[in-house]
Scaffold this motif. Structure first.
Motif, short mmCIF file in Angstrom:
data_model
loop_
_atom_site.label_atom_id
_atom_site.label_comp_id
_atom_site.label_asym_id
_atom_site.label_seq_id
_atom_site.Cartn_x
_atom_site.Cartn_y
_atom_site.Cartn_z
N GLY A 111 0.80 -1.19 0.19
CA GLY A 111 0.11 -0.23 0.00
C GLY A 111 1.03 1.35 -0.03
N PRO A 112 1.88 1.45 0.96
CA PRO A 112 2.62 2.58 1.17
C PRO A 112 3.34 2.79 -0.27
CG PRO A 112 2.79 1.58 2.93
CD PRO A 112 1.94 0.58 2.05
N ILE A 113 4.01 1.85 -0.81
CA ILE A 113 4.66 2.04 -2.15
C ILE A 113 3.63 2.40 -3.28
CG2 ILE A 113 6.19 0.79 -3.93
CD1 ILE A 113 6.91 -1.13 -1.57
N ILE A 114 2.54 1.78 -3.30
CA ILE A 114 1.56 2.35 -4.44
C ILE A 114 1.32 3.75 -4.36
CG2 ILE A 114 -0.81 1.95 -5.22
CD1 ILE A 114 -0.03 -1.03 -4.47
N GLN A 115 1.11 4.23 -3.14
CA GLN A 115 0.66 5.64 -2.81
C GLN A 115 1.88 6.34 -3.26
OE1 GLN A 115 -0.38 5.49 1.41
NE2 GLN A 115 -1.87 3.86 1.00
N ASP A 116 2.93 5.97 -2.74
CA ASP A 116 4.12 6.73 -3.01
C ASP A 116 4.38 6.82 -4.43
OD1 ASP A 116 6.78 8.12 -2.28
OD2 ASP A 116 7.66 6.45 -3.29
N LEU A 117 4.08 5.79 -5.36
CA LEU A 117 4.17 5.95 -6.67
C LEU A 117 3.02 6.85 -7.49
CD1 LEU A 117 5.41 2.35 -7.60
CD2 LEU A 117 6.89 4.54 -7.59
N MET A 118 1.95 7.20 -6.74
CA MET A 118 0.85 7.56 -7.23
C MET A 118 0.23 6.70 -8.43
SD MET A 118 1.18 11.77 -7.53
CE MET A 118 2.15 11.74 -8.80
N TRP A 119 0.02 5.55 -7.76
CA TRP A 119 -0.44 4.44 -8.92
C TRP A 119 -1.82 4.10 -8.22
CZ3 TRP A 119 2.81 -0.35 -10.23
CH2 TRP A 119 2.82 -0.74 -11.54
N ASP A 120 -2.69 3.00 -9.22
CA ASP A 120 -3.85 2.47 -8.49
C ASP A 120 -3.53 1.32 -8.09
OD1 ASP A 120 -5.47 1.59 -11.30
OD2 ASP A 120 -3.53 2.44 -11.31
N ASP A 121 -4.46 0.75 -7.16
CA ASP A 121 -4.00 -0.82 -6.47
C ASP A 121 -4.41 -1.73 -7.62
OD1 ASP A 121 -3.84 0.43 -3.94
OD2 ASP A 121 -5.81 0.19 -3.38
N ALA A 122 -5.53 -1.68 -8.31
CA ALA A 122 -5.77 -2.79 -9.03
C ALA A 122 -4.63 -3.14 -10.10
CB ALA A 122 -7.10 -2.69 -9.88
N GLU A 123 -4.26 -2.02 -10.92
CA GLU A 123 -3.26 -2.14 -11.71
C GLU A 123 -1.75 -2.67 -11.32
OE1 GLU A 123 -1.37 -2.05 -15.79
OE2 GLU A 123 -3.53 -2.03 -14.98
N ALA A 124 -1.57 -2.07 -10.00
CA ALA A 124 -0.26 -2.43 -9.37
C ALA A 124 -0.37 -3.68 -8.91
CB ALA A 124 -0.20 -1.37 -8.13
N LEU A 125 -1.36 -4.11 -8.34
CA LEU A 125 -1.22 -5.58 -7.71
C LEU A 125 -1.29 -6.54 -9.07
CD1 LEU A 125 -3.63 -5.15 -4.76
CD2 LEU A 125 -1.28 -5.69 -4.83
N GLU A 126 -1.97 -6.00 -10.18
CA GLU A 126 -1.89 -7.21 -11.38
C GLU A 126 -0.64 -7.25 -11.80
OE1 GLU A 126 -3.85 -7.26 -15.83
OE2 GLU A 126 -4.72 -5.95 -14.28
N ARG A 127 0.26 -6.07 -12.08
CA ARG A 127 1.60 -6.04 -12.50
C ARG A 127 2.52 -6.85 -11.54
NH1 ARG A 127 3.26 -2.68 -17.14
NH2 ARG A 127 1.09 -1.84 -17.77
N ILE A 128 2.16 -6.96 -10.26
CA ILE A 128 3.23 -7.58 -9.44
C ILE A 128 3.02 -8.83 -9.41
CG2 ILE A 128 3.86 -7.61 -6.99
CD1 ILE A 128 2.93 -4.67 -6.54
N VAL A 129 1.69 -9.30 -9.38
CA VAL A 129 1.56 -10.82 -9.63
C VAL A 129 2.00 -11.44 -10.89
CG1 VAL A 129 -0.34 -12.62 -9.68
CG2 VAL A 129 -0.64 -10.71 -8.07
N LYS A 130 1.86 -10.63 -12.02
CA LYS A 130 2.57 -10.79 -13.18
C LYS A 130 4.15 -11.24 -13.11
CE LYS A 130 -1.02 -9.78 -16.44
NZ LYS A 130 -1.38 -8.61 -17.56
N LEU A 131 4.62 -10.39 -12.26
CA LEU A 131 6.06 -10.44 -12.35
C LEU A 131 6.61 -11.45 -11.44
CD1 LEU A 131 7.24 -6.48 -11.87
CD2 LEU A 131 7.50 -7.90 -13.59
N CYS A 132 5.78 -11.80 -10.13
CA CYS A 132 6.02 -12.93 -9.59
C CYS A 132 5.87 -14.17 -10.11
CB CYS A 132 5.17 -12.96 -8.15
SG CYS A 132 5.45 -11.63 -7.07
N GLY A 133 4.92 -14.28 -11.17
CA GLY A 133 4.69 -15.49 -11.90
C GLY A 133 5.54 -15.56 -13.06
N ASN A 134 6.36 -14.60 -13.44
CA ASN A 134 7.04 -14.72 -14.71
C ASN A 134 8.58 -15.32 -14.17
OD1 ASN A 134 7.99 -14.68 -17.22
ND2 ASN A 134 8.62 -12.33 -17.08
N ALA A 135 8.63 -16.60 -13.69
CA ALA A 135 10.14 -16.66 -13.12
C ALA A 135 11.16 -16.68 -14.14
CB ALA A 135 9.92 -17.99 -12.51
#
Length: 232
Positions: A111-135
């Motif tokens: 949460g704090p990182i998303i706020q610091d980046l001025m991003w929205d939760d849905a897009e941020a979490l979707e991107r991070i999940v994809k990064l974690c799944g892209n081994a």
């Protein structure tokens, strides 16, 4: 009534402003200062789905434009505002997010990182999940995302492995391990306590027939009962 020609002119202006403003624009200011329209009229005309596709074409380079609810902190607390953002804006934030997470050794609240980046939760979490799944990808993150929304946390795999080793050491030393001890490590047990403990131990020299699940713990019956039998 807004003519098609006028809408085209407005989209040209919006396109130029997005390029000049790092790929994002506050919609309220855009409606009032550029389009001279009430917010709802601006959203239903200048920023309709069809017009957003046209705007994406104007920007070129396979750029997509979307409407996002960006979060940030101001003097009065959490602020949320609707903005136009481009895919380049999202890509840049994903890159900065990865830089903040890739060296993490412990769980990191997102949460704090998303706020610091001025991003929205849905897009941020979707991107991070994809990064974690892209081994196997160049942009991969070696971890997982636990929780959703404000409670979402990035957990490095190295941290999980360390905590699982702690479970194994405790279990092998004592012949049992309790659920409170496991949860105190910040590890999710899953549906089966026995499966979790044997996973932590790597099933090395463990006989599944001796691993017993109790309401609040898992025991190695051989380690617990054998000494008792020997004392009789």
């Amino acid at each position: 009534i807004i003519s098609t020609n006028h809408l085209d002119v407005l989209l040209e202006k919006v396109s130029e402003m997005l390029e000049q403003n790092d790929g994002h624009l506050p919609i309220a200011a855009l409606a009032a200062d550029v389009c001279n329209l009430p917010l709802d009229v601006c959203l239903n005309s200048v920023l309709s789905k069809e017009r957003l596709l046209q705007l994406s074409s104007l920007l070129g380079n396979e750029t997509n434009v979307r409407i996002a609810n960006l979060h940030s902190l101001d003097g009065s607390g959490m602020a949320t505002r609707r903005e136009l953002v481009t895919s380049a804006y999202d890509h840049e934030r994903a890159k900065r997010m990865k830089e903040k997470l890739e060296s993490a050794q412990e769980p990191v609240p997102l949460g704090p990182i998303i706020q610091d980046l001025m991003w929205d939760d849905a897009e941020a979490l979707e991107r991070i999940v994809k990064l974690c799944g892209n081994a196997d990808g160049d942009a991969a993150l070696d971890g997982t995302v636990k929780g959703v929304g404000d409670s979402a946390t990035y957990v490095p795999n190295s941290y999980l492995e360390k905590q699982k080793r702690s479970v194994e050491e405790y279990f092998r030393s004592n012949g049992y391990v309790t659920v409170p001890f496991i949860t105190s490590l910040g590890v999710t047990i899953g549906d089966s306590k026995v499966s979790f403990v044997t996973e932590c131990c790597g099933q090395n020299d463990l006989d599944d027939n001796n691993i017993v699940e109790l309401p609040n713990s898992v025991i190695n019956a051989k380690d617990i009962i054998s000494p008792l039998e020997g004392s009789n």
